[in-house]
Design a protein around this motif. Structure first.
Motif, short mmCIF file in Angstrom:
data_model
loop_
_atom_site.label_atom_id
_atom_site.label_comp_id
_atom_site.label_asym_id
_atom_site.label_seq_id
_atom_site.Cartn_x
_atom_site.Cartn_y
_atom_site.Cartn_z
N GLU A 136 33.39 22.99 12.02
CA GLU A 136 32.87 22.10 13.06
C GLU A 136 33.99 21.30 13.72
O GLU A 136 34.04 21.17 14.94
CB GLU A 136 31.83 21.14 12.47
N LEU A 137 34.88 20.76 12.91
CA LEU A 137 35.98 19.95 13.45
C LEU A 137 36.93 20.80 14.29
O LEU A 137 37.44 20.35 15.32
CB LEU A 137 36.73 19.27 12.31
N ASP A 138 37.14 22.06 13.88
CA ASP A 138 37.94 22.98 14.70
C ASP A 138 37.28 23.19 16.06
O ASP A 138 37.96 23.20 17.09
CB ASP A 138 38.10 24.33 13.99
N SER A 139 35.98 23.36 16.05
CA SER A 139 35.26 23.60 17.31
C SER A 139 35.33 22.41 18.24
O SER A 139 35.22 22.55 19.46
CB SER A 139 33.79 23.96 17.03
N LEU A 140 35.52 21.21 17.67
CA LEU A 140 35.63 19.99 18.46
C LEU A 140 37.08 19.72 18.90
O LEU A 140 37.34 18.74 19.59
CB LEU A 140 35.12 18.79 17.65
N GLY A 141 37.99 20.57 18.46
CA GLY A 141 39.39 20.39 18.81
C GLY A 141 40.12 19.39 17.94
O GLY A 141 41.27 19.03 18.22
N LEU A 142 39.48 18.92 16.86
CA LEU A 142 40.07 17.91 15.98
C LEU A 142 40.81 18.62 14.84
O LEU A 142 40.38 18.62 13.68
CB LEU A 142 38.98 16.97 15.45
N ARG A 143 41.94 19.23 15.18
CA ARG A 143 42.63 20.11 14.24
C ARG A 143 43.17 19.37 13.03
O ARG A 143 43.21 19.92 11.92
CB ARG A 143 43.76 20.84 14.96
N ALA A 144 43.61 18.13 13.20
CA ALA A 144 44.13 17.38 12.05
C ALA A 144 43.03 17.15 11.02
O ALA A 144 43.24 17.32 9.81
CB ALA A 144 44.73 16.06 12.50
N LEU A 145 41.85 16.76 11.49
CA LEU A 145 40.73 16.54 10.58
C LEU A 145 40.25 17.85 9.96
O LEU A 145 39.86 17.88 8.79
CB LEU A 145 39.58 15.85 11.33
N ALA A 146 40.27 18.92 10.75
CA ALA A 146 39.89 20.23 10.21
C ALA A 146 40.83 20.64 9.07
O ALA A 146 40.39 21.16 8.04
CB ALA A 146 39.90 21.28 11.31
N GLY A 147 42.12 20.36 9.25
CA GLY A 147 43.08 20.67 8.19
C GLY A 147 42.82 19.87 6.92
O GLY A 147 42.94 20.39 5.81
#
Length: 446
Positions: free
Chosen positions: A351-362
């Motif tokens: 979900e976070l990747d889809s929102l462009g929030l790559r740091a949080l996705a990591g």
């Protein structure tokens, strides 16, 4: 006389002077105006931050209750563009549609200070209320261009500070550091209590440090704890909840259980008492739950889950972190439901990747890997270079140190080391410590 008082009080307040320097001027002006509900009265009242007490334990937070509608109506009807702008507060709740309406009304404004105020409101609403990082970034790029055209240090400092956070959230940490350093240099002449100093040196510094995985945690924690213990700070802006959450997280990352508890426990109680739409409440909830994740605070899981239910049912984003998915996964893991938590971490990362929030996705992926779940295959040569902190940890792994030993050596908590190790494994394609050691030796890192 009243016009002079208003001018001096405004100048002192907006330059970051402490409230005792300008509040007596406002009180004197109001005494002169008396009961007359006129523009001078409205201008004086708009200088007073309408805050309600909100305190627990060592935390003095304060709630924003908003300006008197009559004050705002008089300022808009009888005042100038600047007076209208002063009725627009970043702390008030607005839907995205309402934000754009304010923008449309201010479209033809000419005064830099007035336009800055509208942009500040829109950015803080989109970023800290709705978690819309992309829209906030767009607005701050526009404000930076305007600030450069006007020669406005305040506009440039605000834009660079908020862009730094946007870029850190989306994984562009190097840009974030450059922007934060530039903002720090630009706002240096502003008063010590100016909110931009608070953002550059405390709130955004801690947030960006956490997203990157490194920072001056103990110093930041002490700074945040010192701020929330001062009632004077809570009289001017509703930032106490956020600052308390940041302090709790900073102490938790370094494994200071007691210091973190001295903030996260009263913060949890304050969030239970606060109104759902109080400024900073959702972001503070995310930070409090992150602190509990790092320290394994099982005793707070049920209370935090109820608070997340409350915010999600109201349709609220998790402040600048946008999604509650990572919080849900962490709560499940701390509560002992690791089997359920593993797919929740994977879903949060997606979900976070889809929102462009790559740091949080990591972070979500690393947290999931720390539970022993399935590790995705990573390339042998990492697409994302390892950070200096990860290189340090890799060398310590190669030297035979356990995660607990590494935590002691670099002065962070064990969960923080675990997250770094999981991130490192993803980047270098290692599935265990032996593979990581071989990678380090083969590249001269050990």
């Amino acid at each position: 006389v009243v016009t002079f008082v208003v001018s001096v009080a405004r100048l002192l307040k907006e330059s970051g002077a402490r409230p005792p320097a300008w509040e007596p001027l406002v009180e004197r002006g109001l005494a002169v105006v008396g009961d007359r509900r006129e523009l001078a009265w409205a201008r004086l009242r708009l200088l007073v931050s309408p805050m309600a007490p909100l305190s627990e334990g060592m935390i003095h937070a304060g709630r924003w209750i908003g300006h008197d509608p009559e004050v705002c109506a008089i300022a808009v009807r009888d005042g100038t563009e600047d007076d209208h702008a002063r009725t627009i507060e970043a702390w008030d709740w607005r839907t995205p549609a309402e934000i754009e309406v304010v923008f449309e009304r201010a479209e033809h404004w000419q005064r830099p200070a007035s336009v800055l105020r509208v942009y500040e409101m829109a950015n803080r609403s989109y970023l800290f209320r709705h978690g819309d990082v992309q829209r906030a970034e767009q607005l701050m790029q526009e404000l930076l261009a305007l600030g450069l055209r006007w020669g406005s240090a305040a506009a440039q400092g605000e834009a660079l500070t908020q862009l730094a956070l946007c870029h850190a959230l989306t994984g562009r940490v190097d840009e974030a550091h450059r922007e934060l350093a530039a903002a720090r240099a630009i706002i240096e002449p502003l008063g010590a209590l100016h909110r931009q100093h608070l953002a550059v040196n405390v709130t955004h510094a801690i947030l960006i440090g956490y997203l990157e995985g490194t920072g001056e945690w103990e110093a930041w924690g002490e700074r945040a704890a010192g701020l929330v213990q001062r009632p004077i700070v809570s009289r001017s802006a509703p930032l106490g909840l956020i600052i308390a959450g940041l302090g709790a997280l900073a102490f938790a990352v370094t494994g200071h259980t007691d210091r973190s508890a001295s903030l996260v426990d009263p913060l949890t109680a304050l969030l239970e008492r606060a109104e759902t739409l109080d400024y900073g409440a959702t972001g503070a909830m995310w930070l409090a739950s992150a602190a509990c994740w790092h320290l394994g605070r099982t005793d707070l899981v049920a209370r935090h889950a109820r608070l997340v239910d409350r915010y999600e049912s109201a349709g609220l984003a998790a402040g600048p972190f946008r999604s509650w998915a990572l919080v849900r996964a962490r709560l499940a893991a701390v509560g002992g439901e690791e089997a359920a938590a593993t797919p929740l971490f994977a879903a949060a990362a997606s979900e976070l990747d889809s929102l462009g929030l790559r740091a949080l996705a990591g972070i979500a992926r690393a947290d999931g890997l720390s539970l022993g779940g399935p590790r995705p295959v990573a390339p042998t040569s990492p697409a994302t270079p390892i950070t200096s902190r990860e290189a340090e940890i890799l060398a310590l792994i190669a030297a035979g140190h356990t995660n607990r030993e590494i935590a002691g050596l670099i002065h962070v908590s064990v969960p923080t080391v675990t997250r770094h190790v999981a991130n490192l494994y993803l980047k270098i394609g290692a599935r265990n410590r032996a593979a990581a050691t071989a990678y380090a030796i083969g590249r001269g890192l050990a």
